[in-house]
Motif scaffolding. Structure first.
Motif, PDB file in Angstrom:
ATOM      1  N   ALA A 135       5.428  -9.978   7.366  1.00  0.00           N
ATOM      2  CA  ALA A 135       5.114 -10.707   8.593  1.00  0.00           C
ATOM      3  C   ALA A 135       3.794 -11.468   8.453  1.00  0.00           C
ATOM      4  N   ALA A 136       2.825 -10.847   7.781  1.00  0.00           N
ATOM      5  CA  ALA A 136       1.522 -11.488   7.603  1.00  0.00           C
ATOM      6  C   ALA A 136       1.642 -12.758   6.759  1.00  0.00           C
ATOM      7  N   SER A 195      -5.890  -6.766   2.802  1.00  0.00           N
ATOM      8  CA  SER A 195      -6.970  -6.153   3.564  1.00  0.00           C
ATOM      9  C   SER A 195      -8.017  -7.146   4.036  1.00  0.00           C
ATOM     10  N   LYS A 196      -8.010  -8.359   3.488  1.00  0.00           N
ATOM     11  CA  LYS A 196      -9.058  -9.335   3.800  1.00  0.00           C
ATOM     12  C   LYS A 196      -8.551 -10.359   4.815  1.00  0.00           C
ATOM     13  N   THR A 197      -8.058 -11.485   4.337  1.00  0.00           N
ATOM     14  CA  THR A 197      -7.644 -12.579   5.207  1.00  0.00           C
ATOM     15  C   THR A 197      -6.591 -12.142   6.220  1.00  0.00           C
ATOM     16  N   TYR A 198      -5.670 -11.274   5.797  1.00  0.00           N
ATOM     17  CA  TYR A 198      -4.543 -10.906   6.649  1.00  0.00           C
ATOM     18  C   TYR A 198      -4.863  -9.796   7.638  1.00  0.00           C
ATOM     19  N   GLY A 199      -5.991  -9.112   7.460  1.00  0.00           N
ATOM     20  CA  GLY A 199      -6.412  -8.106   8.420  1.00  0.00           C
ATOM     21  C   GLY A 199      -5.606  -6.831   8.429  1.00  0.00           C
ATOM     22  N   LEU A 200      -5.002  -6.457   7.300  1.00  0.00           N
ATOM     23  CA  LEU A 200      -4.146  -5.262   7.259  1.00  0.00           C
ATOM     24  C   LEU A 200      -4.755  -4.148   6.402  1.00  0.00           C
ATOM     25  N   ALA A 201      -6.066  -3.989   6.459  1.00  0.00           N
ATOM     26  CA  ALA A 201      -6.733  -3.014   5.588  1.00  0.00           C
ATOM     27  C   ALA A 201      -6.163  -1.603   5.750  1.00  0.00           C
ATOM     28  N   GLY A 202      -5.819  -1.231   6.967  1.00  0.00           N
ATOM     29  CA  GLY A 202      -5.331   0.117   7.218  1.00  0.00           C
ATOM     30  C   GLY A 202      -3.982   0.429   6.586  1.00  0.00           C
ATOM     31  N   LEU A 203      -3.221  -0.602   6.237  1.00  0.00           N
ATOM     32  CA  LEU A 203      -1.902  -0.370   5.637  1.00  0.00           C
ATOM     33  C   LEU A 203      -1.973  -0.195   4.126  1.00  0.00           C
ATOM     34  N   ARG A 204      -3.114  -0.493   3.524  1.00  0.00           N
ATOM     35  CA  ARG A 204      -3.335  -0.291   2.085  1.00  0.00           C
ATOM     36  C   ARG A 204      -2.248  -0.964   1.257  1.00  0.00           C
ATOM     37  N   VAL A 205      -2.050  -2.250   1.458  1.00  0.00           N
ATOM     38  CA  VAL A 205      -1.001  -2.965   0.738  1.00  0.00           C
ATOM     39  C   VAL A 205      -1.591  -4.197   0.067  1.00  0.00           C
ATOM     40  N   GLY A 206      -1.127  -4.467  -1.131  1.00  0.00           N
ATOM     41  CA  GLY A 206      -1.547  -5.651  -1.871  1.00  0.00           C
ATOM     42  C   GLY A 206      -0.427  -6.070  -2.803  1.00  0.00           C
ATOM     43  N   VAL A 240       1.098 -18.108   9.159  1.00  0.00           N
ATOM     44  CA  VAL A 240       0.168 -19.090   8.606  1.00  0.00           C
ATOM     45  C   VAL A 240      -0.926 -19.449   9.611  1.00  0.00           C
ATOM     46  N   ALA A 241      -0.576 -19.504  10.878  1.00  0.00           N
ATOM     47  CA  ALA A 241      -1.546 -19.865  11.914  1.00  0.00           C
ATOM     48  C   ALA A 241      -2.702 -18.875  11.955  1.00  0.00           C
ATOM     49  N   PHE A 242      -2.395 -17.581  11.816  1.00  0.00           N
ATOM     50  CA  PHE A 242      -3.448 -16.565  11.823  1.00  0.00           C
ATOM     51  C   PHE A 242      -4.355 -16.715  10.618  1.00  0.00           C
ATOM     52  N   VAL A 243      -3.761 -16.937   9.449  1.00  0.00           N
ATOM     53  CA  VAL A 243      -4.555 -17.116   8.230  1.00  0.00           C
ATOM     54  C   VAL A 243      -5.482 -18.314   8.374  1.00  0.00           C
ATOM     55  N   VAL A 269      -7.494  -9.356 -16.038  1.00  0.00           N
ATOM     56  CA  VAL A 269      -7.161  -8.992 -14.664  1.00  0.00           C
ATOM     57  C   VAL A 269      -8.046  -9.844 -13.761  1.00  0.00           C
ATOM     58  N   LEU A 270      -7.432 -10.789 -13.070  1.00  0.00           N
ATOM     59  CA  LEU A 270      -8.173 -11.723 -12.218  1.00  0.00           C
ATOM     60  C   LEU A 270      -8.049 -11.278 -10.765  1.00  0.00           C
ATOM     61  N   ASP A 271      -9.147 -10.779 -10.226  1.00  0.00           N
ATOM     62  CA  ASP A 271      -9.196 -10.315  -8.838  1.00  0.00           C
ATOM     63  C   ASP A 271      -9.483 -11.529  -7.956  1.00  0.00           C
ATOM     64  N   GLU A 272      -8.508 -11.916  -7.133  1.00  0.00           N
ATOM     65  CA  GLU A 272      -8.666 -13.099  -6.289  1.00  0.00           C
ATOM     66  C   GLU A 272      -8.437 -12.765  -4.814  1.00  0.00           C
ATOM     67  N   VAL A 273      -8.850 -11.561  -4.418  1.00  0.00           N
ATOM     68  CA  VAL A 273      -8.565 -11.115  -3.056  1.00  0.00           C
ATOM     69  C   VAL A 273      -9.310 -11.935  -1.991  1.00  0.00           C
ATOM     70  N   TYR A 274     -10.366 -12.637  -2.388  1.00  0.00           N
ATOM     71  CA  TYR A 274     -11.111 -13.462  -1.427  1.00  0.00           C
ATOM     72  C   TYR A 274     -10.806 -14.950  -1.592  1.00  0.00           C
ATOM     73  N   ARG A 275      -9.714 -15.277  -2.249  1.00  0.00           N
ATOM     74  CA  ARG A 275      -9.425 -16.665  -2.621  1.00  0.00           C
ATOM     75  C   ARG A 275      -9.288 -17.599  -1.416  1.00  0.00           C
ATOM     76  N   HIS A 276      -8.798 -17.095  -0.310  1.00  0.00           N
ATOM     77  CA  HIS A 276      -8.599 -17.959   0.861  1.00  0.00           C
ATOM     78  C   HIS A 276      -9.902 -18.577   1.360  1.00  0.00           C
ATOM     79  N   PHE A 277     -11.013 -17.882   1.113  1.00  0.00           N
ATOM     80  CA  PHE A 277     -12.289 -18.340   1.667  1.00  0.00           C
ATOM     81  C   PHE A 277     -13.012 -19.330   0.754  1.00  0.00           C
TER      82      PHE A 277
END
Length: 270
Positions: free
Chosen positions: A167-168, A125-136, A172-175, A91-99
């Protein structure tokens, strides 16, 4: 965990790491085997391979890792995956990969394309800023995906979360703006820590792990009184250390100024 673990199965983690790796393992009645990171907070991949036995079902790796910020170079990860027994899923956790900006950083895509036993997990929840929606989301070879699909609830996510995630992905511009901000502020904060001779570990994430100049809880409490929240990570497996997330320039200046005040007060007291 629900898809692959039964009672008395084993999972390998490397602390310091994200708490749910061990929590979800316990919930399934399985056992989490800790192969600690090195003193420099790098994975002991050879040690993990040696710890694998017939009961091992999952290995959790994160790149970049939370809270240490380290990553796994492409060559090292490939060598590790090539040596994994067929009954073990990575299980490869890559939630911070954008950085991550290291030239030899890799996501799990090449390994999944090759049909390896790899499940790569991501978060909005990280790069896209949608932590409150609890989606991955995750991606994996078809056989592994089908196993996971069987245990998914029929209404796993709300329509709001799904629409927000779609939508997130298109924004691309926001990311790009977010990633550029984090990389710029990462350099700013690390330079400030260097100036104050505060020990920290190299990071590819949107945070840095430090060895605070005072007790971790005292450090956290002092900054909190200044309106700055940081995270002691003893419960992650890094006793005495603190994780600091990078913010906008104003916030980062306030952080560094507060640390400087704390250090001067310690010098005066001494």
């Amino acid at each position: 965990s629900k898809a692959f673990l039964n009672e008395d199965d084993e999972v390998i983690v490397s602390q310091p790491c994200f708490l749910p790796y061990t929590a979800f393992t316990r919930w399934m009645g399985a056992k989490a085997i800790n192969v600690p990171m090195t003193e420099d907070y790098d994975y002991n991949l050879d040690g993990i391979l040696k710890a694998i036995n017939d009961r091992t079902k999952l290995v959790f790796l994160a790149s970049p890792n939370n809270p240490s910020g380290n990553y796994i170079p492409l060559t090292d990860l490939r060598n590790f995956i090539d040596k994994l027994p067929d009954h073990v899923v990575l299980v490869l956790d890559e939630v911070y990969r954008h950085f991550a900006e290291a030239e030899d950083y890799t996501s799990g895509i090449p390994f999944v394309v090759e049909g390896k036993n790899v499940i790569a997990i991501n978060s909005f929840s990280k790069t896209y800023g949608l932590a409150g929606l609890r989606v991955g989301y995750c991606y994996a070879p078809l056989e592994l995906s089908n196993y996971m699909r069987k245990i998914c609830k029929p209404f796993l996510l709300s329509s709001l979360a799904l629409e927000g995630a779609i939508a997130a992905l298109e924004d691309v511009a926001f990311v790009n703006k977010t990633v550029a901000l984090v990389k710029e502020e990462r350099k700013f904060v690390l330079n400030g820590l260097d100036t104050m001779n505060i020990k920290y570990w190299p990071t590819q994430g949107n945070f840095v792990l430090i060895d605070p100049p005072v007790n971790d809880m005292e450090f956290t409490s002092f900054l909190e009184k200044k309106g700055i929240m940081v995270r002691p990570v003893g419960n992650f497996g890094a006793p005495g250390k603190v994780r600091i997330s990078f913010g906008v320039r104003e916030a980062n200046k306030a952080l560094l100024a507060a640390i400087e005040v704390l250090m001067k007060s310690q010098t005066t007291t001494a």
